[in-house]
Design a protein around this motif. Structure first.
Motif, PDB file in Angstrom:
ATOM      1  N   GLN A 143      -3.765  -3.317  13.059  1.00 27.73           N
ATOM      2  CA  GLN A 143      -4.136  -2.295  12.699  1.00 27.73           C
ATOM      3  C   GLN A 143      -2.635  -1.350  12.269  1.00 27.73           C
ATOM      4  O   GLN A 143      -2.295  -1.255  11.328  1.00 27.73           O
ATOM      5  N   ASP A 144      -2.193  -1.223  12.761  1.00 21.65           N
ATOM      6  CA  ASP A 144      -0.693  -0.513  13.746  1.00 21.65           C
ATOM      7  C   ASP A 144       0.742  -1.094  12.894  1.00 21.65           C
ATOM      8  O   ASP A 144       1.833  -0.986  12.484  1.00 21.65           O
ATOM      9  N   ALA A 145       0.530  -2.130  13.118  1.00 22.56           N
ATOM     10  CA  ALA A 145       1.357  -3.483  12.191  1.00 22.56           C
ATOM     11  C   ALA A 145       1.064  -3.250  10.621  1.00 22.56           C
ATOM     12  O   ALA A 145       1.931  -3.441  10.219  1.00 22.56           O
ATOM     13  N   LEU A 146      -0.139  -3.544  10.317  1.00 20.69           N
ATOM     14  CA  LEU A 146      -0.765  -3.461   8.754  1.00 20.69           C
ATOM     15  C   LEU A 146      -0.140  -2.013   8.284  1.00 20.69           C
ATOM     16  O   LEU A 146       0.576  -1.980   7.150  1.00 20.69           O
ATOM     17  N   ARG A 147      -0.130  -0.608   9.371  1.00 17.09           N
ATOM     18  CA  ARG A 147       0.451  -0.073   8.618  1.00 17.09           C
ATOM     19  C   ARG A 147       2.427   0.454   8.417  1.00 17.09           C
ATOM     20  O   ARG A 147       2.141   0.796   7.699  1.00 17.09           O
ATOM     21  N   LEU A 148       2.313  -0.160   9.331  1.00 20.87           N
ATOM     22  CA  LEU A 148       3.824  -0.278   9.212  1.00 20.87           C
ATOM     23  C   LEU A 148       4.662  -1.293   8.036  1.00 20.87           C
ATOM     24  O   LEU A 148       5.223  -0.986   7.472  1.00 20.87           O
ATOM     25  N   TYR A 149       3.638  -2.288   7.800  1.00 20.02           N
ATOM     26  CA  TYR A 149       3.886  -2.440   6.943  1.00 20.02           C
ATOM     27  C   TYR A 149       4.221  -1.979   5.824  1.00 20.02           C
ATOM     28  O   TYR A 149       4.582  -2.854   4.288  1.00 20.02           O
ATOM     29  N   ARG A 150       3.185  -2.017   5.467  1.00 20.61           N
ATOM     30  CA  ARG A 150       2.674  -1.083   3.650  1.00 20.61           C
ATOM     31  C   ARG A 150       3.577   0.537   4.168  1.00 20.61           C
ATOM     32  O   ARG A 150       3.929   0.532   2.724  1.00 20.61           O
ATOM     33  N   SER A 151       4.186   0.468   4.967  1.00 22.53           N
ATOM     34  CA  SER A 151       5.149   1.873   4.702  1.00 22.53           C
ATOM     35  C   SER A 151       6.093   1.437   4.958  1.00 22.53           C
ATOM     36  O   SER A 151       6.520   2.076   3.947  1.00 22.53           O
ATOM     37  N   VAL A 152       6.665   0.279   4.449  1.00 20.85           N
ATOM     38  CA  VAL A 152       8.765   0.248   3.926  1.00 20.85           C
ATOM     39  C   VAL A 152       8.129  -1.134   2.792  1.00 20.85           C
ATOM     40  O   VAL A 152       8.829  -1.394   2.098  1.00 20.85           O
ATOM     41  N   GLY A 153       7.005  -1.041   2.204  1.00 19.97           N
ATOM     42  CA  GLY A 153       6.541  -1.985   0.873  1.00 19.97           C
ATOM     43  C   GLY A 153       6.215  -3.537   1.668  1.00 19.97           C
ATOM     44  O   GLY A 153       7.221  -4.289   0.543  1.00 19.97           O
ATOM     45  N   ASN A 154       6.241  -4.143   2.524  1.00 19.37           N
ATOM     46  CA  ASN A 154       6.534  -5.621   2.650  1.00 19.37           C
ATOM     47  C   ASN A 154       5.511  -6.229   2.741  1.00 19.37           C
ATOM     48  O   ASN A 154       3.633  -6.367   3.701  1.00 19.37           O
ATOM     49  N   ARG A 155       5.033  -6.487   1.539  1.00 18.56           N
ATOM     50  CA  ARG A 155       3.583  -7.568   0.452  1.00 18.56           C
ATOM     51  C   ARG A 155       3.256  -8.404   1.637  1.00 18.56           C
ATOM     52  O   ARG A 155       2.051  -8.364   1.808  1.00 18.56           O
ATOM     53  N   ALA A 156       4.118  -9.513   1.423  1.00 17.87           N
ATOM     54  CA  ALA A 156       3.733 -10.503   2.369  1.00 17.87           C
ATOM     55  C   ALA A 156       3.525 -10.109   3.770  1.00 17.87           C
ATOM     56  O   ALA A 156       2.848 -10.172   4.080  1.00 17.87           O
ATOM     57  N   GLY A 157       4.077  -9.199   4.378  1.00 19.53           N
ATOM     58  CA  GLY A 157       3.851  -9.139   5.776  1.00 19.53           C
ATOM     59  C   GLY A 157       2.514  -8.659   5.843  1.00 19.53           C
ATOM     60  O   GLY A 157       1.698  -8.291   7.378  1.00 19.53           O
ATOM     61  N   GLU A 158       2.378  -7.108   5.390  1.00 15.88           N
ATOM     62  CA  GLU A 158       0.703  -6.728   4.393  1.00 15.88           C
ATOM     63  C   GLU A 158      -0.031  -7.995   4.808  1.00 15.88           C
ATOM     64  O   GLU A 158      -0.832  -7.521   5.074  1.00 15.88           O
ATOM     65  N   ALA A 159      -0.099  -8.536   4.599  1.00 15.37           N
ATOM     66  CA  ALA A 159      -0.857  -9.821   3.725  1.00 15.37           C
ATOM     67  C   ALA A 159      -1.834 -10.487   4.875  1.00 15.37           C
ATOM     68  O   ALA A 159      -2.704 -10.828   5.094  1.00 15.37           O
TER      69      ALA A 159
END
Length: 748
Positions: A601-617
């Motif tokens: 969940q922490d990784a998901l939040r960080l990916y979203r904070s930088v707009g990294n859609r591939a990482g978010e998915a």
């Protein structure tokens, strides 16, 4: 035949000698009577002297005189009444080369009248590979096929101080064929004509050893008849192959079994059997080069009480091997080939000694030389023609390890330190900026590193698509592994860890965890040596993935914590997210799914904070998997479904495969095995499409479990068998479990 031939010769000279036909008949009769008188003992004159005196009495030319001697009595063909038998002693302990010997046997001469043309064989190969040994071994074995003698000359083609001129070689042959010194013509052209006349109706073997090129050999060839010619050279002698129809035989190093036989012939089987590991090391260190093996065997034979392990240790590394072979003057043998090179080829040869091996392309050679592939094409052909390189695959060139060591030694002794560093810089730049775009094609959803700036105008090998990128890494895998180590050892630490990052995009999907572990250890040490925090962070994280897959979970977690700390110091949220994502997986593997879920969940939040859609998915998928692991299946399916929608929209096929695998896992835990199997089948197809064999095997195992739960044993066995085959190919220990399941499900 002898008298008829003599009559023909005298008739041909009749007008010049002022002889009538009756004179010719009388001369022939005189010859017959003289030889018979010698044979019957009525005349004390030696038979050879009688025949030669008769030939000289009629003022025949040198060629006709020798023809008469040979026709009147073939036993008198050589000087002092002997056939020429010039073959040197064959080397003892000859082994192997069965195919090459069979090829030479196929040239066995027929009757001269039936012989369409002279048979010519060229034996080529690198220095020390055993060309002369093969030629002489066969020549002695086949000597009975050549009743009129064997001629031999060492042309010393690569000895600049003593190379044999064809005219001098012909003088030696003519003397051996019975031509008196006063009868040997002065000009090369006349000697060639006389030589060919003498061999025209003979069945002889000519061994022309150590030829420099086709031009040196051509004047020594018979023009017709039942002769066989064997030529050895470091040059391929393509001119003879094209123009004279020579049969090429290219020698490679010995096989391991042949190398063992060679050592056994010198040292005895018992001594080798007592130390098999040391014996194997010695064979490996010498590169199975016959010259090197023979020299080492001689040293070991002089010290029968010394353990073989001591000799094996003295041969490592390659530079030590060259020193150990000093008694056999291996450097001098190699130098003869090197000194024959043109200046561009000599420079390229030295620079190629800087290449890590095991092979290279024209593009890599061009990078070393600071030129274009077109410019290095001619020097590469020259090096290949002289067997200093071997084009062992189309477009790929290999060095023997001893030749590479010799080339590197030349570079050091030539005082070319600056040029060597610049050449290495260009080489590592070539590999990095060819590997980096290939890595991005293989893993477009991975957050990429920032590569070092490219060297202007340096050669590149860019991949055009995913398949081309796969091909690049498959072809260059061993080279890149060595390049990482060499870059780290020669002061190019940043290239070391960045090349290691690129390699991971190929290693991880194939489950090549040992390769990844080795290369990332080198990368990490290099980055730490120069205090490169970004390199340390990346290498720690990627090393952790390998440690985890190899079962070293404690070490893997320590590496991840170190990587996370470095990424925080670098203020790198994407790096932190990647590391937390990996930490979530390790926590799951260690039986701590709740902690893993928090990291995901922490990784998901960080990916979203930088707009990294591939990482978010991909983080959504990780979170979904961990929800399933904690028993929260509705949330698991919701998170994975959201991830799958994003991945389908972005075209992330590998990500889709992983998410479908997670969905299958959640459905299977809910008892929905039909739906789980459908998810697994789709995931397997996508993993196969992206060449991710490791994860394909993992999902196949889960598919097997689902099929078994459905009662479909046949399809369950099929899934487990497919998984086992992949894991066997990858050398993964999980293959044992897969085979056990197959045995359990199909005991018959």
């Amino acid at each position: 035949m002898g008298m008829a031939r003599f009559s023909q010769m005298v008739t041909a000279h009749r007008r010049r000698l002022g002889m009538t036909q009756e004179d010719v008949a009388a001369a022939t009769g005189l010859a017959v009577r003289s030889i018979r008188d010698v044979e019957s003992g009525r005349v004390a004159r030696p038979r050879a002297s009688t025949v030669r005196l008769l030939a000289e009495a009629f003022d025949l030319s040198a060629a006709d005189r020798v023809h008469f001697i040979h026709a009147a009595d073939p036993d008198l063909a050589g000087p002092a009444g002997e056939r020429p038998q010039q073959l040197p002693l064959a080397a003892p302990g000859f082994v192997g080369r069965c195919g090459e010997l069979a090829a030479l046997d196929a040239g066995r001469p027929t009757e001269p009248a039936k012989q369409a043309a002279v048979s010519i064989f060229t034996i080529s190969g690198m220095a020390g590979v055993g060309k002369t040994a093969l030629a002489l071994h066969w020549a002695h074995r086949a000597s009975e096929w050549f009743p009129e003698g064997q001629l031999y000359v060492n042309l010393r083609g690569y000895d600049e101080a003593d190379v044999v001129d064809p005219s001098d070689a012909l003088r030696g042959f003519l003397e051996a064929l019975g031509v008196p010194a006063t009868g040997i013509p002065a000009s090369l052209e006349a000697r060639v004509g006389l030589h060919r006349s003498l061999l025209a109706d003979r069945r002889m073997l000519l061994v022309l050893d150590n030829a420099r090129d086709s031009a040196q050999v051509r004047p020594l060839l018979p023009g017709a008849g039942g002769c066989v010619v064997v030529v050895t050279s470091r040059d391929e002698l393509s001119g003879l192959i094209v123009a004279e129809g020579a049969h090429p035989i290219r020698l490679n190093v010995l096989t391991s079994a042949e190398s063992m036989s060679l050592l056994a012939s010198r040292l005895g089987v018992r001594r080798l059997a007592a130390e098999p590991a040391a014996t194997a090391d010695i064979i490996d260190s010498t590169g199975r080069l016959p010259l090197a093996l023979s020299i080492v065997a001689a040293r070991m034979a002089l010290h029968p009480g010394f353990p073989l392990d001591a000799f094996a240790a003295s041969l490592r590394p390659d530079e030590a091997m060259l020193d150990a072979l000093a008694d056999g003057d291996v450097r001098a043998v190699f130098s003869w080939s090197y000194l024959a090179l043109s200046r561009p080829a000599a420079r390229l040869f030295r620079l190629l000694g800087l290449h890590p091996g095991p092979d290279l392309t024209a593009e890599a050679a061009a990078a070393l030389a600071g030129q274009t592939p077109a410019t290095v094409a001619a020097p590469l052909r020259e090096l290949t023609r002289l067997h200093l390189l071997t084009e062992h695959l189309p477009g790929r060139y290999a060095f023997h390890d001893l030749l590479r060591a010799y080339a590197a030694e030349l570079t050091r002794t030539a005082g070319e330190a600056d040029e060597s560093r610049e050449a290495r810089h260009r080489l590592f730049d070539y590999y990095l900026h060819s590997s980096y775009p290939a890595a991005v094609l293989l893993q477009p959803q991975w957050p990429a590193i920032d590569p070092l700036p490219p060297v202007p105008s340096n050669v590149r090998s860019p991949s055009e698509n995913h398949d081309a990128a796969l091909g690049w890494f498959a072809a260059e895998r061993q080279v890149l592994l060595r390049a990482v180590r060499q870059a780290a050892d020669t002061g190019f630490e940043a290239y070391a860890w960045q090349l290691a990052w690129a390699l991971t995009t190929f290693f991880a999907p194939r489950g090549l965890w040992r390769d990844q572990h080795a290369v990332q250890q080198v990368a990490l040490a290099a980055a730490e040596r120069v205090d490169d925090l970004a390199g340390q962070a990346v290498a720690n994280r990627l090393l952790s993935r390998a440690e985890a897959r190899l079962g070293h979970l404690d070490v893997a977690e320590q590496r991840l914590l170190r990587a996370l700390d470095l990424h925080r110091r670098l203020d790198d949220p994407t790096g932190q997210a990647q590391t937390l994502h990996n930490h979530a997986e390790v926590c799951y593997m260690r039986g701590r799914p709740e902690e893993g879920l928090r990291h995901g969940q922490d990784a998901l939040r960080l990916y979203r904070s930088v707009g990294n859609r591939a990482g978010e998915a991909r983080a959504l998928n990780a979170v979904g998997w961990l929800y399933a692991a904690t028993g929260d299946f509705p949330r698991a399916i919701k998170s994975c479904t959201e991830a799958l929608a994003q991945q389908r929209a972005s075209g992330d096929h590998n990500g889709q495969a992983a998410t479908l695998d997670s969905l299958g896992y959640a459905h299977a835990r809910l008892g929905e095995h039909d739906r789980a199997a459908d998810c697994y089948e789709e995931a397997i197809a996508l993993f196969r499409e992206s060449a991710d064999r490791y994860h394909e095997a993992e999902t196949l195992q889960r598919l097997g479990e689902a099929r078994e739960a459905m009662g479909d044993i046949a399809r369950a066995v099929d899934a487990w068998q497919r998984a086992a085959r992949i894991l066997d190919d990858l050398g993964d220990p999980a293959a044992d479990h897969a085979h056990r399941v197959v045995s359990r499900l199909s005991p018959s």
